[in-house]
Design a protein around this motif. Structure first.
Motif, PDB file in Angstrom:
ATOM      1  N   SER A 226      -1.949  -9.408   1.433  1.00 58.48           N
ATOM      2  CA  SER A 226      -3.070  -8.370   1.065  1.00 58.48           C
ATOM      3  C   SER A 226      -4.239  -9.054   0.192  1.00 58.48           C
ATOM      4  O   SER A 226      -3.450  -9.073  -0.662  1.00 58.48           O
ATOM      5  CB  SER A 226      -3.137  -6.753   1.001  1.00 58.48           C
ATOM      6  OG  SER A 226      -4.402  -6.293   1.085  1.00 58.48           O
ATOM      7  N   ARG A 227      -5.631  -9.728   0.520  1.00 59.04           N
ATOM      8  CA  ARG A 227      -6.572  -9.422  -1.285  1.00 59.04           C
ATOM      9  C   ARG A 227      -6.555  -8.174  -2.120  1.00 59.04           C
ATOM     10  O   ARG A 227      -6.812  -8.191  -3.107  1.00 59.04           O
ATOM     11  CB  ARG A 227      -7.137 -10.862  -0.531  1.00 59.04           C
ATOM     12  CG  ARG A 227      -7.274 -12.120  -0.005  1.00 59.04           C
ATOM     13  CD  ARG A 227      -8.126 -11.998   0.797  1.00 59.04           C
ATOM     14  NE  ARG A 227      -7.649 -13.482   1.197  1.00 59.04           N
ATOM     15  CZ  ARG A 227      -9.108 -14.524   1.905  1.00 59.04           C
ATOM     16  NH1 ARG A 227      -9.917 -13.887   1.191  1.00 59.04           N
ATOM     17  NH2 ARG A 227      -8.417 -14.955   1.986  1.00 59.04           N
ATOM     18  N   ALA A 228      -7.163  -6.901  -1.169  1.00 60.55           N
ATOM     19  CA  ALA A 228      -6.743  -5.528  -2.133  1.00 60.55           C
ATOM     20  C   ALA A 228      -6.541  -5.107  -0.990  1.00 60.55           C
ATOM     21  O   ALA A 228      -6.437  -4.364  -0.023  1.00 60.55           O
ATOM     22  CB  ALA A 228      -8.463  -5.503  -1.420  1.00 60.55           C
ATOM     23  N   PRO A 229      -4.901  -5.273  -1.301  1.00 62.03           N
ATOM     24  CA  PRO A 229      -4.166  -3.764  -0.810  1.00 62.03           C
ATOM     25  C   PRO A 229      -4.441  -2.229  -1.207  1.00 62.03           C
ATOM     26  O   PRO A 229      -4.710  -1.643  -0.207  1.00 62.03           O
ATOM     27  CB  PRO A 229      -2.597  -3.877  -2.151  1.00 62.03           C
ATOM     28  CG  PRO A 229      -3.074  -5.401  -2.094  1.00 62.03           C
ATOM     29  CD  PRO A 229      -4.194  -5.490  -2.575  1.00 62.03           C
ATOM     30  N   PHE A 230      -4.883  -1.957  -2.412  1.00 61.70           N
ATOM     31  CA  PHE A 230      -6.135  -0.404  -2.081  1.00 61.70           C
ATOM     32  C   PHE A 230      -6.263  -0.195  -1.370  1.00 61.70           C
ATOM     33  O   PHE A 230      -7.242   0.871  -0.402  1.00 61.70           O
ATOM     34  CB  PHE A 230      -6.456  -0.185  -3.433  1.00 61.70           C
ATOM     35  CG  PHE A 230      -6.783   1.704  -3.472  1.00 61.70           C
ATOM     36  CD1 PHE A 230      -5.870   2.501  -3.393  1.00 61.70           C
ATOM     37  CD2 PHE A 230      -7.963   1.305  -3.901  1.00 61.70           C
ATOM     38  CE1 PHE A 230      -6.697   3.743  -3.821  1.00 61.70           C
ATOM     39  CE2 PHE A 230      -8.733   2.835  -3.903  1.00 61.70           C
ATOM     40  CZ  PHE A 230      -7.872   3.855  -3.442  1.00 61.70           C
ATOM     41  N   ARG A 236      -6.532   1.501   6.218  1.00 61.78           N
ATOM     42  CA  ARG A 236      -5.815   2.083   7.493  1.00 61.78           C
ATOM     43  C   ARG A 236      -4.917   2.339   8.000  1.00 61.78           C
ATOM     44  O   ARG A 236      -4.140   3.109   8.674  1.00 61.78           O
ATOM     45  CB  ARG A 236      -5.657   0.382   8.245  1.00 61.78           C
ATOM     46  CG  ARG A 236      -6.195  -1.034   8.218  1.00 61.78           C
ATOM     47  CD  ARG A 236      -5.475  -2.870   7.832  1.00 61.78           C
ATOM     48  NE  ARG A 236      -5.127  -2.686   8.641  1.00 61.78           N
ATOM     49  CZ  ARG A 236      -5.034  -3.923   9.159  1.00 61.78           C
ATOM     50  NH1 ARG A 236      -4.280  -4.512   8.327  1.00 61.78           N
ATOM     51  NH2 ARG A 236      -4.030  -3.966  10.851  1.00 61.78           N
ATOM     52  N   GLN A 237      -4.468   3.649   6.661  1.00 62.68           N
ATOM     53  CA  GLN A 237      -3.724   4.768   6.482  1.00 62.68           C
ATOM     54  C   GLN A 237      -4.005   5.565   5.613  1.00 62.68           C
ATOM     55  O   GLN A 237      -2.930   6.401   5.422  1.00 62.68           O
ATOM     56  CB  GLN A 237      -1.773   4.202   5.985  1.00 62.68           C
ATOM     57  CG  GLN A 237      -1.651   2.910   7.109  1.00 62.68           C
ATOM     58  CD  GLN A 237      -0.208   2.768   6.327  1.00 62.68           C
ATOM     59  OE1 GLN A 237       0.407   1.460   6.128  1.00 62.68           O
ATOM     60  NE2 GLN A 237       0.920   3.260   7.256  1.00 62.68           N
ATOM     61  N   PRO A 238      -5.114   6.102   5.567  1.00 62.96           N
ATOM     62  CA  PRO A 238      -6.038   7.149   5.013  1.00 62.96           C
ATOM     63  C   PRO A 238      -5.246   8.541   5.487  1.00 62.96           C
ATOM     64  O   PRO A 238      -4.356   9.465   4.262  1.00 62.96           O
ATOM     65  CB  PRO A 238      -7.163   7.044   5.283  1.00 62.96           C
ATOM     66  CG  PRO A 238      -7.155   6.906   7.124  1.00 62.96           C
ATOM     67  CD  PRO A 238      -6.000   5.211   6.451  1.00 62.96           C
ATOM     68  N   SER A 420       4.808  12.343  10.067  1.00 68.46           N
ATOM     69  CA  SER A 420       5.954  10.928  11.288  1.00 68.46           C
ATOM     70  C   SER A 420       5.799  10.276  11.018  1.00 68.46           C
ATOM     71  O   SER A 420       5.391   9.383  10.041  1.00 68.46           O
ATOM     72  CB  SER A 420       5.370  11.421  12.473  1.00 68.46           C
ATOM     73  OG  SER A 420       3.904  10.162  12.863  1.00 68.46           O
ATOM     74  N   VAL A 421       7.744   9.586  10.730  1.00 70.20           N
ATOM     75  CA  VAL A 421       8.314   8.794  10.107  1.00 70.20           C
ATOM     76  C   VAL A 421       7.867   7.392  11.137  1.00 70.20           C
ATOM     77  O   VAL A 421       8.541   7.349  12.453  1.00 70.20           O
ATOM     78  CB  VAL A 421       9.722   8.262  10.659  1.00 70.20           C
ATOM     79  CG1 VAL A 421      10.311   7.511   9.687  1.00 70.20           C
ATOM     80  CG2 VAL A 421      10.103   9.926   9.353  1.00 70.20           C
ATOM     81  N   ARG A 422       7.036   6.445  11.273  1.00 68.32           N
ATOM     82  CA  ARG A 422       6.992   5.793  11.652  1.00 68.32           C
ATOM     83  C   ARG A 422       7.241   3.944  10.467  1.00 68.32           C
ATOM     84  O   ARG A 422       7.255   4.327   9.529  1.00 68.32           O
ATOM     85  CB  ARG A 422       5.769   5.580  12.266  1.00 68.32           C
ATOM     86  CG  ARG A 422       4.430   5.339  11.924  1.00 68.32           C
ATOM     87  CD  ARG A 422       3.259   5.746  12.107  1.00 68.32           C
ATOM     88  NE  ARG A 422       1.719   6.073  11.321  1.00 68.32           N
ATOM     89  CZ  ARG A 422       1.956   7.170  11.110  1.00 68.32           C
ATOM     90  NH1 ARG A 422       2.430   8.161  11.283  1.00 68.32           N
ATOM     91  NH2 ARG A 422       1.203   7.689  10.311  1.00 68.32           N
ATOM     92  N   ARG A 423       7.257   3.035  11.368  1.00 67.64           N
ATOM     93  CA  ARG A 423       6.810   2.161  11.135  1.00 67.64           C
ATOM     94  C   ARG A 423       6.719   1.642   9.874  1.00 67.64           C
ATOM     95  O   ARG A 423       6.698   1.590   8.239  1.00 67.64           O
ATOM     96  CB  ARG A 423       8.182   0.782  11.242  1.00 67.64           C
ATOM     97  CG  ARG A 423       9.456   0.733  11.914  1.00 67.64           C
ATOM     98  CD  ARG A 423       9.810  -0.999  12.723  1.00 67.64           C
ATOM     99  NE  ARG A 423      11.721  -0.461  13.053  1.00 67.64           N
ATOM    100  CZ  ARG A 423      12.201  -1.501  13.750  1.00 67.64           C
ATOM    101  NH1 ARG A 423      11.155  -2.916  13.939  1.00 67.64           N
ATOM    102  NH2 ARG A 423      12.700  -1.650  14.135  1.00 67.64           N
ATOM    103  N   ALA A 424       5.039   1.681  10.291  1.00 68.70           N
ATOM    104  CA  ALA A 424       4.072   1.213  10.075  1.00 68.70           C
ATOM    105  C   ALA A 424       3.185   1.131  11.372  1.00 68.70           C
ATOM    106  O   ALA A 424       2.858   1.423  12.465  1.00 68.70           O
ATOM    107  CB  ALA A 424       3.549  -0.373   9.457  1.00 68.70           C
ATOM    108  N   THR A 425       1.184   1.658  10.634  1.00 64.09           N
ATOM    109  CA  THR A 425       0.370   2.073  11.594  1.00 64.09           C
ATOM    110  C   THR A 425      -0.347   0.880  11.899  1.00 64.09           C
ATOM    111  O   THR A 425      -0.926   0.772  13.361  1.00 64.09           O
ATOM    112  CB  THR A 425      -0.468   2.731  10.694  1.00 64.09           C
ATOM    113  OG1 THR A 425      -1.097   2.069   9.896  1.00 64.09           O
ATOM    114  CG2 THR A 425       0.257   4.484  10.661  1.00 64.09           C
ATOM    115  N   VAL A 426      -0.126  -0.567  11.432  1.00 69.07           N
ATOM    116  CA  VAL A 426      -0.811  -1.427  11.940  1.00 69.07           C
ATOM    117  C   VAL A 426       0.761  -2.228  11.635  1.00 69.07           C
ATOM    118  O   VAL A 426       1.676  -2.807  11.893  1.00 69.07           O
ATOM    119  CB  VAL A 426      -0.851  -2.874  10.112  1.00 69.07           C
ATOM    120  CG1 VAL A 426      -1.555  -3.616  10.305  1.00 69.07           C
ATOM    121  CG2 VAL A 426      -1.109  -1.483   9.553  1.00 69.07           C
TER     122      VAL A 426
END
Length: 439
Positions: A226-230, A236-238, A420-426
């Motif tokens: 990512s160019r802008a991780p924050f 995408r994951q607030p 909830s445990v998940r690998r990622a929302t993306v």
């Protein structure tokens, strides 16, 4: 693109040593500051205040470092997600170890006046900034090398650094605990800070062997970082970020109540000898370490969220009995109090690394777990000793303090249930493509 050959990857022992050594040093540095704030800094840097006000001022200086931690997590996490985990881990080690050594040679208020506490606050901010990026990188450098079924165990490597930091910092202060009060305040408190130099050199030697995990290396080579991780994290994951931050409050709330606040409360309100309390806390770290091992193994088998929720439940239930046992003024009940508190922390610590690695996407993972962990630490660690001191001063009872810690833990419990445990929302196919920062 092919992943690096297995022979080029760090061994499990190297990953364990690098995660453990680094976080042990970081938390050694942090805990000796907390211990010194409770035992010495009020007199050394704030002598014009009353005893109670001086202690509060020293604890406030301790808290300043926590304010800098989320900023450090965001900045160091940004470069950790863009450049790599390994280089940021070297930086965090140098930042924290260097500032700790400088605190050990800092002039006192008697020598340079108000400049002394100002310099102390500045060094504390720099120390907190470094610690802000340490835990996230130490967790990832190990957990990202693990298979999904072993992530909690590998993610727990960094967590051992917390009890080991308590252990070594208490040993350092026990080494000077036989000094008279005058000698301790004059020069004895400096020795644990100066010993940090030796620890940092050892940590750098171990971390120089590290390399980033294939998952991140592949993303970097394919220019999929990512160019802008924050910005991407917030966009995408607030919800994940908020829940993880709230879930992170309970462990430091329990931990700093025992390792920082109890040193002041136990000696001034209950009447314990300073050395006795240090030994009791020291002995409880063995239980802490054992609990991390068992919780990590259970997390890989039953799920990190379930184990973390269990730990949060115990964190809600234990504060009131914990203070009741300490209030007896007897060493046996006090040790039981600290031992169960160590068990509570160990359950959550063993699950937390694997849990946080699972819920954040690799593109923003360093930023996500660092910011969440440090925001929780700021609320649970920085505020708790100050609020506890104020609550006891206003009520004259430990019950108010215990209920406050239990309330903080309840917030974490609710968040952990909702996380909830998940690998990622993306989705993985989207995470591979570079995302331009939003305007």
């Amino acid at each position: 693109m092919a992943e690096p050959a297995p022979s080029t990857r760090p061994s499990k022992k190297t990953l364990f040593a690098a995660s453990l050594v680094g976080t042990s040093i970081e938390w050694y540095d942090y805990y000796i500051f907390g211990t010194a704030a409770a035992l010495a800094f009020g007199s050394v840097f704030y002598p014009k205040f009353s005893s109670a006000a001086g202690t509060l001022a020293a604890l406030a200086t301790f808290a300043v470092g926590f304010v800098a931690r989320p900023l450090g997590g965001a900045v160091i996490g940004h470069f950790g997600d863009r450049i790599g985990r390994r280089s940021m881990l070297v930086l965090t080690l140098l930042l924290t170890g260097g500032t700790t050594t400088l605190i050990g040679v800092l002039p006192t208020y008697a020598a340079i006046g108000v400049g002394a506490p100002l310099l102390l606050v500045l060094l504390r901010v720099l120390q907190g900034f470094g610690v802000g990026g340490e835990w996230g990188g130490a967790v990832l450098i190990a957990s990202e090398h693990a298979s999904p079924r072993r992530r909690a165990v590998y993610g727990s490597f960094a967590q051992f650094g917390v009890p080991v930091g308590v252990l070594t910092s208490n040993l350092a202060f026990l080494a000077v605990s036989g000094l008279s009060d005058d000698d301790f305040l004059a020069w004895g408190w400096r020795i644990p800070f100066l010993l940090s130099v030796v620890l940092v050199v050892g940590g750098l030697l171990v971390r120089s062997r590290l390399q980033d995990a294939p998952e991140f290396t592949k993303a970097k080579r394919e220019r999929a970082t990512s160019r802008a991780p924050f910005a991407e994290l917030v966009r995408r994951q607030p919800v994940t970020l908020v829940l993880a931050s709230l879930a992170s409050i309970a462990p430091p709330a329990i931990g700093y109540t025992v390792t920082v606040y109890m040193l002041t409360y136990g000696t001034t309100a209950v009447g314990f000898d300073r050395t006795t309390l240090l030994w009791l806390i020291l002995a409880s770290t063995a239980i802490w370490i054992g609990a991390i091992v068992l919780a990590a193994l259970a997390s890989d088998r039953f799920g990190s969220r379930r184990v973390y929720v269990l730990g949060a439940v115990t964190a809600v239930l234990w504060p009131v009995p914990m203070f009741l046992l300490v209030d007896t003024g007897a060493a046996g009940p006090a040790f039981l109090s600290f031992a169960v508190a160590a068990l509570v922390q160990g359950i959550m610590a063993g699950a937390q690394g694997g849990l946080f690695t699972e819920i954040f996407d690799v593109r923003v993972r360093y930023s996500g777990i660092s910011i969440a962990y440090q925001l929780g630490g700021m609320v649970g660690g920085a505020v708790t000793p100050i609020v506890a001191t104020a609550l006891f001063g206003a009520s004259g009872s430990s019950t108010a303090v215990a209920l406050y810690v239990a309330a903080l833990s309840l917030v974490s419990l609710v968040a952990a249930v909702g996380l909830s445990v998940r690998r990622a929302t993306v989705p993985e196919d989207r995470s591979a493509a570079p995302v331009r920062p939003s305007a």
